[in-house]
Design a protein around this motif. Structure first.
Motif, PDB file in Angstrom:
ATOM      1  N   LEU A   4       0.828  -1.205   0.000  1.00  0.00           N
ATOM      2  CA  LEU A   4       0.000   0.000   0.000  1.00  0.00           C
ATOM      3  C   LEU A   4       0.862   1.253   0.000  1.00  0.00           C
ATOM      4  O   LEU A   4       0.608   2.198  -0.756  1.00  0.00           O
ATOM      5  CB  LEU A   4      -0.924   0.001   1.220  1.00  0.00           C
ATOM      6  N   GLN A   5       1.879   1.280   0.830  1.00  0.00           N
ATOM      7  CA  GLN A   5       2.736   2.458   0.912  1.00  0.00           C
ATOM      8  C   GLN A   5       3.367   2.770  -0.436  1.00  0.00           C
ATOM      9  O   GLN A   5       3.395   3.936  -0.867  1.00  0.00           O
ATOM     10  CB  GLN A   5       3.822   2.231   1.973  1.00  0.00           C
ATOM     11  N   ASN A   6       3.862   1.754  -1.120  1.00  0.00           N
ATOM     12  CA  ASN A   6       4.479   1.969  -2.433  1.00  0.00           C
ATOM     13  C   ASN A   6       3.470   2.486  -3.443  1.00  0.00           C
ATOM     14  O   ASN A   6       3.766   3.394  -4.235  1.00  0.00           O
ATOM     15  CB  ASN A   6       5.108   0.669  -2.943  1.00  0.00           C
ATOM     16  N   LYS A   7       2.271   1.913  -3.451  1.00  0.00           N
ATOM     17  CA  LYS A   7       1.241   2.329  -4.404  1.00  0.00           C
ATOM     18  C   LYS A   7       0.737   3.740  -4.109  1.00  0.00           C
ATOM     19  O   LYS A   7       0.468   4.530  -5.013  1.00  0.00           O
ATOM     20  CB  LYS A   7       0.062   1.350  -4.360  1.00  0.00           C
ATOM     21  N   LEU A   8       0.624   4.045  -2.837  1.00  0.00           N
ATOM     22  CA  LEU A   8       0.043   5.317  -2.418  1.00  0.00           C
ATOM     23  C   LEU A   8       1.051   6.457  -2.473  1.00  0.00           C
ATOM     24  O   LEU A   8       0.729   7.573  -2.891  1.00  0.00           O
ATOM     25  CB  LEU A   8      -0.500   5.171  -0.992  1.00  0.00           C
ATOM     26  N   LEU A   9       2.293   6.168  -2.063  1.00  0.00           N
ATOM     27  CA  LEU A   9       3.290   7.222  -1.873  1.00  0.00           C
ATOM     28  C   LEU A   9       4.466   7.139  -2.831  1.00  0.00           C
ATOM     29  O   LEU A   9       5.241   8.093  -2.948  1.00  0.00           O
ATOM     30  CB  LEU A   9       3.828   7.178  -0.434  1.00  0.00           C
ATOM     31  N   GLY A  10       4.624   5.982  -3.481  1.00  0.00           N
ATOM     32  CA  GLY A  10       5.768   5.797  -4.372  1.00  0.00           C
ATOM     33  C   GLY A  10       7.012   5.327  -3.652  1.00  0.00           C
ATOM     34  O   GLY A  10       8.082   5.211  -4.249  1.00  0.00           O
ATOM     35  N   HIS A  11       6.895   5.017  -2.362  1.00  0.00           N
ATOM     36  CA  HIS A  11       8.028   4.539  -1.578  1.00  0.00           C
ATOM     37  C   HIS A  11       7.501   3.945  -0.284  1.00  0.00           C
ATOM     38  O   HIS A  11       6.341   4.171   0.101  1.00  0.00           O
ATOM     39  CB  HIS A  11       8.993   5.691  -1.255  1.00  0.00           C
TER      40      HIS A  11
END
Length: 334
Positions: A30-37
């Protein structure tokens, strides 16, 4: 408040906020999808609370003797607004709690459900992050549908009500944490409805206010993942739908209140919107007559810029508060 924290690589970095998480926000996917990292984090415990796993998405509830095991995320000012989108603020409200970690006791933010739980099943430590069996697909759908062209915005649709054609009954009025902030007029929470405007739409909150023999229906869109130009085009073109009906007709049939077809749209932006984008929003694709309006700040204030034309008003505050309730209080006072 600036937070200096040593990362896993041994480098000291500056973070703006700390958030205690216990559910989907623990997911690096989720963090990668939402924030890019992914986000720096560490283990922590929240005493006096337990996790309610009885509903699709988890929430914490005060519970004597409970102790929630979770993580503290270190997030930037930009990250926290994207996280607000995922948490559908103000469906969930950020609050402050004290957690215990390797750094001792510290005050951090937490997302807590605004409304009462429908089902209760309390646990302190859970391995899964929600009861959504297709969580990654839900994350993909959300990330693919949200708009990233504009800064994160709070968007409100204000419909004037024809009191001669009907009035909301007292039985359909209630109060919540948001109506408590409204001091100079009678305000009621009506409920939630699914509003379809773009990429499937979203669940929105409905509020009813009365002041000086005038009444308004406010549609509060959760911290907006939609394009403000598209929402204006749909609102003014009569293309907002609920349960397959024109939104205004639906409101009349369900709540016995008649609203004007075109609302006033308030956009409260987390960052500067350049002139060309302001033109798009204010004109909603209709004409180029608003170029001057899009370049004229009418606020007469150093704290906020205001651009307005017809039924659209854009607020760009110097400080976009991380707590939604503080932003709402500021907006109501304008």
């Amino acid at each position: 408040m600036l937070i200096y924290q040593k990362t896993k690589s041994g480098i000291w970095e500056i973070f703006m906020y700390k958030i205690f998480v216990y559910g989907t926000l623990k997911s690096e996917y989720l963090q990668n999808k939402l924030l890019g990292h992914t986000l720096e984090s560490y283990d922590a415990k929240l005493e006096g609370y337990s996790i309610n796993t009885g509903e699709k998405y988890f929430n914490v509830i005060q519970n004597d003797g409970g102790c929630v095991k979770g993580k503290v995320l270190l997030v930037s000012e930009k990250d926290i607004l994207y996280i607000d989108q995922w948490e559908s603020v103000p469906m969930y409200i950020k609050d402050k709690v004290r957690v215990h970690s390797k750094y001792g006791y510290e005050d951090v933010y937490i997302y807590i459900k605004k409304d009462k739980e429908d089902k209760i099943k309390l646990q302190d430590d859970v391995l899964n992050m929600s009861n959504n069996e297709n969580l990654e697909a839900t994350i993909d759908e959300f990330a693919g549908a949200r708009d990233t062209e504009f800064p994160v915005c709070d968007i409100y649709l204000n419909y004037h009500i024809d009191l001669s054609a009907g009035i909301l009954s007292d039985s359909k009025k209630s109060h919540d944490v948001i109506t408590e902030k409204v001091k100079d007029k009678e305000a009621s929470f009506i409920g939630y409805e699914d509003l379809h405007y773009e990429n499937g739409g979203q669940q929105v909150s409905l509020y009813y206010t009365e002041e000086n023999e005038k009444a308004t229906l406010t549609v509060m869109i959760p911290v907006s993942a939609c394009n403000p130009v598209r929402i204006c085009e749909k609102a003014f073109g009569g293309k907002l739908k609920t349960e397959g009906k024109d939104f205004a007709d639906y409101i009349y049939s369900k709540y016995n209140i008649k609203v004007l077809k075109k609302p006033k749209v308030i956009i409260y932006s987390s960052g500067e919107i350049d002139k060309s984008k302001r033109v798009e929003i204010l004109s909603a694709g209709e004409s180029n007559e608003i170029i001057e309006a899009a370049d004229t700040d009418i606020s007469r204030s150093e704290d906020v810029k205001v651009y307005a034309f017809n039924n659209v008003r854009i607020y760009i505050p110097k400080s976009f508060e991380p707590l939604y309730m503080d932003r709402l209080k500021s907006l109501l006072s304008l």
